[in-house]
Design a protein around this motif. Structure first.
Motif, PDB file in Angstrom:
ATOM      1  N   PHE A  42      30.088 -28.952  38.530  1.00  0.00           N
ATOM      2  CA  PHE A  42      29.361 -28.382  37.404  1.00  0.00           C
ATOM      3  C   PHE A  42      30.041 -27.070  36.998  1.00  0.00           C
ATOM      4  CE2 PHE A  42      26.693 -31.264  39.643  1.00  0.00           C
ATOM      5  CZ  PHE A  42      25.950 -31.903  38.664  1.00  0.00           C
ATOM      6  N   PRO A  43      30.905 -27.097  35.967  1.00  0.00           N
ATOM      7  CA  PRO A  43      31.754 -25.949  35.626  1.00  0.00           C
ATOM      8  C   PRO A  43      30.996 -24.673  35.300  1.00  0.00           C
ATOM      9  CG  PRO A  43      32.539 -27.928  34.533  1.00  0.00           C
ATOM     10  CD  PRO A  43      31.219 -28.261  35.118  1.00  0.00           C
ATOM     11  N   TYR A  44      29.774 -24.802  34.766  1.00  0.00           N
ATOM     12  CA  TYR A  44      29.015 -23.609  34.389  1.00  0.00           C
ATOM     13  C   TYR A  44      27.692 -23.503  35.141  1.00  0.00           C
ATOM     14  CZ  TYR A  44      32.484 -24.117  30.761  1.00  0.00           C
ATOM     15  OH  TYR A  44      33.682 -24.293  30.084  1.00  0.00           O
ATOM     16  N   GLY A  45      27.562 -24.264  36.215  1.00  0.00           N
ATOM     17  CA  GLY A  45      26.377 -24.161  37.057  1.00  0.00           C
ATOM     18  C   GLY A  45      25.100 -24.616  36.404  1.00  0.00           C
TER      19      GLY A  45
ATOM     20  N   GLY B 165      28.069 -28.432  48.123  1.00  0.00           N
ATOM     21  CA  GLY B 165      28.651 -27.113  48.324  1.00  0.00           C
ATOM     22  C   GLY B 165      28.837 -26.421  46.998  1.00  0.00           C
ATOM     23  N   ALA B 166      29.701 -25.424  46.982  1.00  0.00           N
ATOM     24  CA  ALA B 166      29.911 -24.660  45.760  1.00  0.00           C
ATOM     25  C   ALA B 166      31.302 -24.043  45.771  1.00  0.00           C
ATOM     26  CB  ALA B 166      28.850 -23.572  45.623  1.00  0.00           C
ATOM     27  N   PHE B 167      31.791 -23.789  44.569  1.00  0.00           N
ATOM     28  CA  PHE B 167      33.012 -23.025  44.373  1.00  0.00           C
ATOM     29  C   PHE B 167      32.650 -21.702  43.704  1.00  0.00           C
ATOM     30  CE2 PHE B 167      34.499 -27.429  44.292  1.00  0.00           C
ATOM     31  CZ  PHE B 167      35.533 -27.358  45.219  1.00  0.00           C
ATOM     32  N   GLN B 168      33.301 -20.653  44.136  1.00  0.00           N
ATOM     33  CA  GLN B 168      33.155 -19.347  43.521  1.00  0.00           C
ATOM     34  C   GLN B 168      34.467 -19.018  42.813  1.00  0.00           C
ATOM     35  OE1 GLN B 168      30.320 -17.296  43.745  1.00  0.00           O
ATOM     36  NE2 GLN B 168      31.283 -15.945  42.249  1.00  0.00           N
ATOM     37  N   LEU B 169      34.401 -18.777  41.505  1.00  0.00           N
ATOM     38  CA  LEU B 169      35.587 -18.390  40.757  1.00  0.00           C
ATOM     39  C   LEU B 169      35.674 -16.872  40.768  1.00  0.00           C
ATOM     40  CD1 LEU B 169      35.458 -20.803  37.674  1.00  0.00           C
ATOM     41  CD2 LEU B 169      36.330 -21.199  39.988  1.00  0.00           C
TER      42      LEU B 169
ATOM     43  N   LYS C 212      29.301 -30.088  30.776  1.00  0.00           N
ATOM     44  CA  LYS C 212      28.410 -29.527  31.781  1.00  0.00           C
ATOM     45  C   LYS C 212      28.651 -30.104  33.164  1.00  0.00           C
ATOM     46  CE  LYS C 212      24.707 -28.055  28.722  1.00  0.00           C
ATOM     47  NZ  LYS C 212      23.243 -28.082  28.456  1.00  0.00           N
ATOM     48  N   VAL C 213      29.231 -31.285  33.234  1.00  0.00           N
ATOM     49  CA  VAL C 213      29.532 -31.891  34.534  1.00  0.00           C
ATOM     50  C   VAL C 213      30.865 -32.620  34.442  1.00  0.00           C
ATOM     51  CG1 VAL C 213      28.158 -33.943  33.962  1.00  0.00           C
ATOM     52  CG2 VAL C 213      28.722 -33.457  36.344  1.00  0.00           C
ATOM     53  N   LEU C 214      31.686 -32.435  35.467  1.00  0.00           N
ATOM     54  CA  LEU C 214      32.904 -33.219  35.631  1.00  0.00           C
ATOM     55  C   LEU C 214      32.609 -34.278  36.685  1.00  0.00           C
ATOM     56  CD1 LEU C 214      35.623 -30.392  35.753  1.00  0.00           C
ATOM     57  CD2 LEU C 214      34.762 -31.654  33.768  1.00  0.00           C
TER      58      LEU C 214
END
Length: 305
Positions: A68-71, A117-121, A134-136
């Motif tokens: 989810f690129p923008y959460g 999990g999650a990614f932090q940019l 909104k979703v890849l």
């Protein structure tokens, strides 16, 4: 390095795995929206489920990866509803399981096995992380490199082996890049930053600007990189990115400068040079317009966190 290499390097993702979910029977999981630059992901290890985003539903299968690129907020739920059409919310049964927390929900039928999990940019996202859906949603295939990483991630998450945290960080970083590569190669995304990378000529421009953002770029020099006329380049760039070429270049420059200031690596004057500004005063004005605070104050604010 190519354009995708430089994009990933610039936005600097770091990944973690937090939950493993074993859901059977009927269930619904509401996932709230997350803060900026905090990207949730889900990996379907086994079983099936449904995803709903903005009222649109899609089926999930084993091997699917969702990012989810923008959460954005989303709903995950069991495939079949009960007689009344309702699905119960998940019971909060949690326990430690290796390096993750295991959430279990019992019931009849096949069990969904899912890692979350999650990614932090932490890098430069302005003008670089734009125009994405909104979703890849990536479906892995037999012998897919992404599928191999998923298997490693599952094994490392389940067992607290020495060095596991480092392995998870490296594996999730590679997984993030492979998701972007898959979406770019598939041609599904025609807009935004991945749309630009999917077009060979535009990908050359992304690569060139990220390689040297301080270069004295002009519309003509960008068109030269793309081997096309200025008018054709400007039109094509706008159709894909939703902005003018020079607005995008300036956004990249300021984003890279902001990243360096947050990291405490550069003075405001050196950041101005990195952003391609001959005048520190002009840089300060442009920076304050975009970020709401002068460069030096911005650096001090983030250094204090």
């Amino acid at each position: 390095m190519d354009g995708l290499d430089r994009l990933v390097h610039a936005i600097a993702p770091t990944g973690s795995v937090e939950l493993q979910c074993h859901f059977a029977g009927e269930w619904t999981l509401d996932h709230p929206s997350t803060p900026p630059n905090h990207l949730p992901y889900h990996v379907i290890l086994a079983g099936r489920a449904e995803l709903e985003v903005d009222g649109k539903t899609s089926a999930l299968e084993p091997g699917d990866v969702l990012l989810f690129p923008y959460g954005d907020a989303h709903i995950l739920r069991s495939v079949a509803a009960g007689i009344d059409g309702q699905r119960p919310m998940l019971e909060n049964r949690r326990r430690p399981h290796g390096r993750v927390t295991l959430i279990e929900h019992g019931g009849d039928g096949p069990t969904l096995d899912m890692l979350c999990g999650a990614f932090q940019l932490s890098g430069a996202t302005d003008a670089l992380w734009t125009g994405l859906p909104k979703v890849l949603h990536v479906r892995t295939e037999h012998r897919d490199a992404l599928l191999g990483l998923i298997q490693v991630l599952r094994d490392e998450a389940a067992r607290p082996l020495p060095g596991g945290s480092a392995v998870i960080e490296m594996v999730t970083g590679a997984m993030f890049t492979l998701v972007l590569r898959s979406m770019t190669a598939s041609g599904q995304l025609q807009l935004g930053i991945l749309g630009m990378l999917a077009h060979p000529k535009m990908a050359q421009v992304v690569d060139a600007v990220l390689k040297d953002p301080a270069h004295a770029w002009t519309l003509q020099s960008l068109a030269d990189v793309a081997h096309t006329s200025r008018a054709s380049f400007a039109r094509h760039f706008g159709e894909i990115s939703g902005m003018t070429p020079m607005d995008w270049v300036n956004g990249v420059r300021l984003a890279v400068a902001a990243q360096s200031l947050r990291a405490g690596k550069l003075s405001a004057g050196r950041a101005a040079e990195l952003a391609g500004y001959a005048s520190e005063a002009a840089f300060a004005r442009a920076f304050k317009t975009r970020y709401g605070t002068p460069p030096a104050a911005y650096g001090r604010l983030h250094a204090a966190r």
